[in-house]
Design an enzyme around this catalytic site. Structure first.
Site, PDB file in Angstrom:
ATOM      1  N   HIS A   1       0.859  -1.213   0.036  1.00 33.36           N
ATOM      2  CA  HIS A   1       0.026   0.084  -0.112  1.00 33.36           C
ATOM      3  C   HIS A   1       0.791   1.271  -0.019  1.00 33.36           C
ATOM      4  CE1 HIS A   1      -3.435   2.357   0.703  1.00 33.36           C
ATOM      5  NE2 HIS A   1      -2.807   3.262   1.630  1.00 33.36           N
TER       6      HIS A   1
ATOM      7  N   HIS B   1      -9.782   3.235   0.213  1.00 35.86           N
ATOM      8  CA  HIS B   1      -9.916   2.628   1.812  1.00 35.86           C
ATOM      9  C   HIS B   1     -10.779   1.332   1.487  1.00 35.86           C
ATOM     10  CE1 HIS B   1      -9.057   4.167   6.047  1.00 35.86           C
ATOM     11  NE2 HIS B   1      -7.960   4.379   5.205  1.00 35.86           N
TER      12      HIS B   1
END
EC number: 6.3.5.3
Length: 752
Positions: free
Chosen positions: A58, A107
């Site tokens: 990420h 998210h």
């Protein structure tokens, strides 16, 4: 002060064989070996924590970097670009001394585990990215994707996500002006919660994330650091969910929008007084990210006293403090003479602020805990020089069979009555139905500068009340198209967002992207990613819209089942005068309806094939970016010169979907005539790209058609705004009340 069992740098150097939980923290064996090589010893526990979150998929983009380089290598020349890839968000010049910064991020994984807080903190994080550039956030958007609309888990995830997006954004006083909601079984265990934000500033107010100037103080301000979000999105978004659910569940961050509102106003006042030399928000990887990135981008080193960090939980270990992703926090680099005034402003806004360190002469990031050194690293090795993988990729074996399963050969309606039935099924299907149940939970008009918002083609806000200068944004992405052909699918996402912005009357300037894919360890997924990235880079070069930044979200799969490749593209445009914007509504009787562009038999990945036949196969619609550019120029010129009263792009669901939305939005019906050379089915339901429908005042018909003819854009008169039904002459008619019920009842019924 000596602390028992503290793993200091000195201790690490003297205990090279101590076992460390590198695997549990998500590191590979070769990555752990490389960390030892960089440091010349084993890492301390704190250093291991920092590297594990910063080298996660990420944060480091280790599987995607080699492909993302194309966005720089193929970047079109663009005088509007002020800040590009590499900062918290890109910045473009929109004229009159204004700059606009914008970005979209994901998210996804946190929102599956804890829908409300996952979505809320996604909004909070992207808003702070925009704030960190020096801008006042002015609007948000939310591209969302969920599993099957009638699946029980969708009823768990969707309401929570929507409440989180709305609750956080509404409390911040930011209008939610755009986005999408898409349902597909492929997202069942992996919903996509992408969030975007737009911010406005003057050119001279741009701020960058860097720590320069030895002796400058490092100030952490905002919320206290807690145990929520330890590891958070940095770890959670870097692995695949198992079929029984996520194996690792780090605490999802907990957001406080009221604290964030104070942080925004406090930061903007600090900016106004020019008190900061560098600034970074704390999002993924928390303090590990903020300190290492600030130091890496600066001209020196940094020393941090970690025990001075304000805590909500006094039992947190140094490693946990460094990994915590608690929300509503910022890190600023401030010259010593400005520290007192900085603190005064923070106190005024009831924002906790603490000097936690300073910029040093050296080239190391050094972190201390009660006087004991626990981190001594080259900051660039943490923040920017992480692993780079050239993952193997290969066109999947099933791709040929998927494309050969031609949707154009599916059975079509045999009668006008059957065509009418299928049209009603289409406009009432979850993906094509009204999303008002969702968007009505968002405040779309707070601040009073919203000009267009859902369900318009693009959201638009005014940024100067005196000149009416404004910006527009649209986000789009069709995973079904990208599954059939990732290269073309990415370009179709770009083309649709570009077309939506142009249809509103704004000139497309630049893009941000959110690239959502499955596991990079699967060669088929990496092929999809490589092709989509190549398609997007090529498309942006051709359209002249540079990529200013974005986000990659990988490991969106459950077990062996990946989501459809879903490149989401956000296009930002500028309009000189928002009073000239073009809505989608057919608002006046007698307006003439014109179809712009060419309609072909293109049904691969179409809404019709999904709704009527539950089919995915064939090829997606062809892309002609030169045509998209010409169409955009016509729509913008026609809007500026008052030649059209309404415009709506044609995409999912084809012409009949656009007509339905425009008629219901304006409260007027339409009489349509099938053009020569087309059958009613193809006319109504084809999803050929590069098309739009416009409503032209009779007084402007000749001027408009002459302009289209002179520019070589196909233009066909297909009807008139009239009556209280949608009539396709010679085929069927549907009264507006029946159409409205079909279009608006679906989502409330599913989520009741």
């Amino acid at each position: 002060m000596t602390i028992k069992n503290l793993d200091t740098v000195k201790h690490a150097a003297g205990t090279p064989d101590s076992d460390q939980p590198w695997k549990e923290l998500g590191l590979k064996e070769d990555e752990y070996a490389r960390i030892r090589e960089i440091l010349g010893r084993r890492p301390t526990g704190a250093e291991l924590a920092m590297y594990s979150v910063m080298w996660s998929e990420h944060c480091s983009y280790k599987s995607s970097k080699v492909h993302l380089r194309q966005f720089g290598e193929k970047a079109p020349a663009n005088d509007a670009m002020l800040v590009g890839i590499g900062e918290n968000a890109g910045v473009v010049d929109v004229g009159q001394g204004y700059a606009v910064t914008f970005k979209v991020e994901s998210h996804n994984h946190p929102s599956y585990i804890e829908p409300y807080q996952g979505a809320a903190t996604g909004v909070g994080g992207i808003v702070r990215d925009i704030l960190a550039m020096g801008a006042r956030p002015v609007a948000v958007v939310d591209p969302l994707r969920f599993g099957a609309a009638d699946h029980p888990d969708t009823k768990r995830v969707l309401p929570g996500v929507v409440a989180g997006v709305g609750g956080y954004g509404n409390c911040l006083g930011l209008p939610n002006i755009g986005g999408e909601v898409v349902f597909d079984p492929c997202y069942q265990g992996n919903p996509l919660v992408n969030a975007g934000c737009i911010g406005v500033m003057r050119h001279e107010d741009i701020h960058l994330a860097q720590a320069s100037g030895p002796g400058n103080k490092v100030i952490l301000y905002g919320a206290r650091t807690g145990g929520d979000g330890i590891g958070g999105v940095s770890v959670l978004a870097s692995e695949t969910f198992e079929s029984t659910g996520p194996a690792k569940r780090p605490a999802v961050q907990v957001g406080d929008p009221f604290q964030e509102k104070l942080l925004i106003e406090c930061t903007l006042e600090i900016f106004a007084e020019k008190l900061v030399a560098g600034i970074q928000d704390l999002g993924g990887a928390g303090l590990s990210c903020a300190t290492s990135e600030l130091a890496s981008a600066g001209s020196g080193g940094m020393r941090v006293e970690l025990d001075t960090v304000p805590l909500r939980d006094a039992t947190l270990s140094p490693e946990e403090i460094l990994m915590s992703e608690s929300q509503e926090r910022m890190c600023a680099v401030v010259e010593p003479q400005h520290v007192e005034r900085f603190m005064e402003i923070c106190e005024k806004w009831d924002v906790i602020a603490t000097v936690i360190g300073e910029v040093t002469e050296g080239e190391r990031l050094e972190i201390f805990w009660h006087g004991e050194q626990i981190v001594d690293v080259p900051p660039r090795s943490v923040a920017h020089d992480g692993p780079v993988y050239e993952r193997p990729y290969a066109r999947p074996e099933w791709q040929d069979a998927l494309q050969a399963d031609d949707a154009n050969k599916l059975p079509r309606p045999a009668t006008a009555a059957e065509l009418r039935e299928q049209v009603l099924a289409l406009v009432s299907s979850p993906n094509q139905a009204s999303k008002a149940w969702i968007t009505d939970q968002y405040d779309r008009f707070v601040q009073g500068n919203t000009v267009l918002a859902q369900p318009e083609d693009a959201g638009m806000v005014r940024i100067d009340e005196n000149t009416n200068l404004g910006v527009a944004m649209a986000t789009d992405g069709n995973g079904r198209y990208a599954k059939l052909d990732p290269y073309t699918g990415a370009q179709l996402a770009l083309a649709e967002a570009y077309r939506n912005v142009a249809a509103s009357g704004a000139t497309p300037l630049a893009i941000s992207d959110c690239l959502n894919f499955g596991s990079p360890e699967d060669p088929a997924v990496m092929w999809q990613f490589a092709e989509a990235t190549r398609g997007l880079a090529d498309g942006c070069l051709q359209l002249g819209t540079p990529v200013t930044g974005g986000n990659v979200s990988l490991y969106n799969q459950t077990g062996e089942t990946a989501i459809h490749p879903t490149p989401v593209v956000a296009v930002l445009g500028v309009i000189d005068d928002v009073t000239r914007r073009t809505p989608i509504a057919f608002a006046e009787e007698g307006q003439l309806l014109y179809l712009l562009g060419d309609t072909r038999e293109e049904f691969g990945g179409s809404a019709w094939s999904q709704v009527v036949h539950n089919h995915l196969g064939g090829l997606p619609p062809a892309v002609d970016l030169d045509r998209e550019k010409l169409l955009g120029e016509i729509l913008i010129s026609a809007s500026r010169d008052g030649m059209i009263d309404a415009a709506h792009d044609l995409s999912d669901g084809g012409l009949i979907q656009a007509v339905t939305e425009s008629c219901l939005r304006g409260g007027h019906g339409a009489r349509l005539v099938v053009p020569d050379g087309l059958d009613a089915f193809t006319f109504l339901l084809s999803e050929s790209a590069g098309r739009a429908i416009v409503a032209v005042p009779r007084s402007e018909e000749l001027r408009f058609t002459d302009m289209c003819g002179a520019r070589g854009l196909p233009v066909t008169r297909i009807g008139v705004v009239d009556g209280d039904e949608v009539e396709v002459q010679g085929e069927f008619s549907i009264p507006l009340p029946e159409l409205r019920t079909a279009h608006e009842a679906t989502i409330p019924a599913l989520l009741a």
